[in-house]
Design a protein around this motif. Structure first.
Motif, short mmCIF file in Angstrom:
data_model
loop_
_atom_site.label_atom_id
_atom_site.label_comp_id
_atom_site.label_asym_id
_atom_site.label_seq_id
_atom_site.Cartn_x
_atom_site.Cartn_y
_atom_site.Cartn_z
N SER A 88 1.02 -1.27 0.04
CA SER A 88 -0.34 0.17 -0.13
C SER A 88 0.56 1.41 0.11
CB SER A 88 -1.02 0.06 1.15
OG SER A 88 -0.12 -0.36 2.32
N VAL A 89 1.31 1.71 1.02
CA VAL A 89 2.48 2.75 1.29
C VAL A 89 3.73 2.43 1.98
CG1 VAL A 89 3.11 5.34 1.68
CG2 VAL A 89 0.26 4.19 1.26
N PRO A 90 4.39 2.34 1.87
CA PRO A 90 5.99 2.26 2.35
C PRO A 90 5.61 3.13 3.53
CG PRO A 90 6.44 2.59 0.38
CD PRO A 90 5.08 2.80 0.50
N PRO A 91 6.53 2.30 4.96
CA PRO A 91 6.64 1.14 4.48
C PRO A 91 5.73 0.06 5.11
CG PRO A 91 6.81 2.31 7.18
CD PRO A 91 6.30 3.11 6.47
N SER A 92 4.32 -0.04 4.79
CA SER A 92 3.55 -0.52 5.28
C SER A 92 4.32 -2.08 3.96
CB SER A 92 2.21 -0.58 5.14
OG SER A 92 1.32 -1.46 5.15
#
Length: 169
Positions: free
Chosen positions: A45-49
């Protein structure tokens, strides 16, 4: 191919309503994954995720397995993707992990969940195995699963929009 989604009838009995909404949310997650490549399904989805659509499907396979097989039916069904060393293993995709495997495993767990639930009335207590010491009614499990899918379908909406701009129910 588009996964068929049907809302339960507005005058359905309680069990049909709960099963219908659970199936609706299962189909919603499947639709969010349709038409994408393995690479896109792995897109975080969106770093750091590390949250990805494939990870969500693997997570829901674990959740189906946990609530219906381990808790409700009392089966000794071990984890699919996580371990003591990696409690979030379903989200940690390896090079050999594929959509075909993740989807097939998820569908297998959905089928097993339906078979397990068929042997219980809504008020029957679970056979609670594993780490669960409380008994849960099938009604509670259905309601929790609808909530679980609805929450993660919100995540799936955002991930899919980031991948290719697709939005909608």
């Amino acid at each position: 191919m588009t996964t068929e989604r049907t809302e339960p009838a507005t005058d359905a009995d309680e069990r049909s309503m709960l099963e219908g909404w659970l199936d609706y949310h299962r189909a919603t997650l499947a639709r969010k994954c349709e038409g994408l490549t393995d690479g896109q399904l792995r897109t975080a989805s969106v770093p750091p995720s590390e949250l990805s659509l494939m990870g969500l499907v693997r997570h829901m396979a674990e959740v189906e397995r946990g609530w219906f097989r381990r808790v409700l039916a009392g089966e000794d069904a071990g984890p699919l993707y996580y371990s003591e060393a990696d409690r979030d293993g379903e989200f940690h995709l390896g090079e050999g992990d594929t959509w075909d495997e993740a989807h097939a495993t998820w569908q297998t767990e959905i089928d097993a969940a339906r078979r397990a639930a068929a042997g219980f009335a809504l008020d029957d207590p679970s056979r609670a195995g594993d780490r669960f010491s409380d008994a849960y009614s099938l009604r509670w499990i259905y309601t929790h699963m609808i909530e679980e899918y609805a929450r993660h379908n919100g995540h799936a909406d955002l991930i899919r929009e980031r991948i290719d701009g697709a939005t909608g129910e």
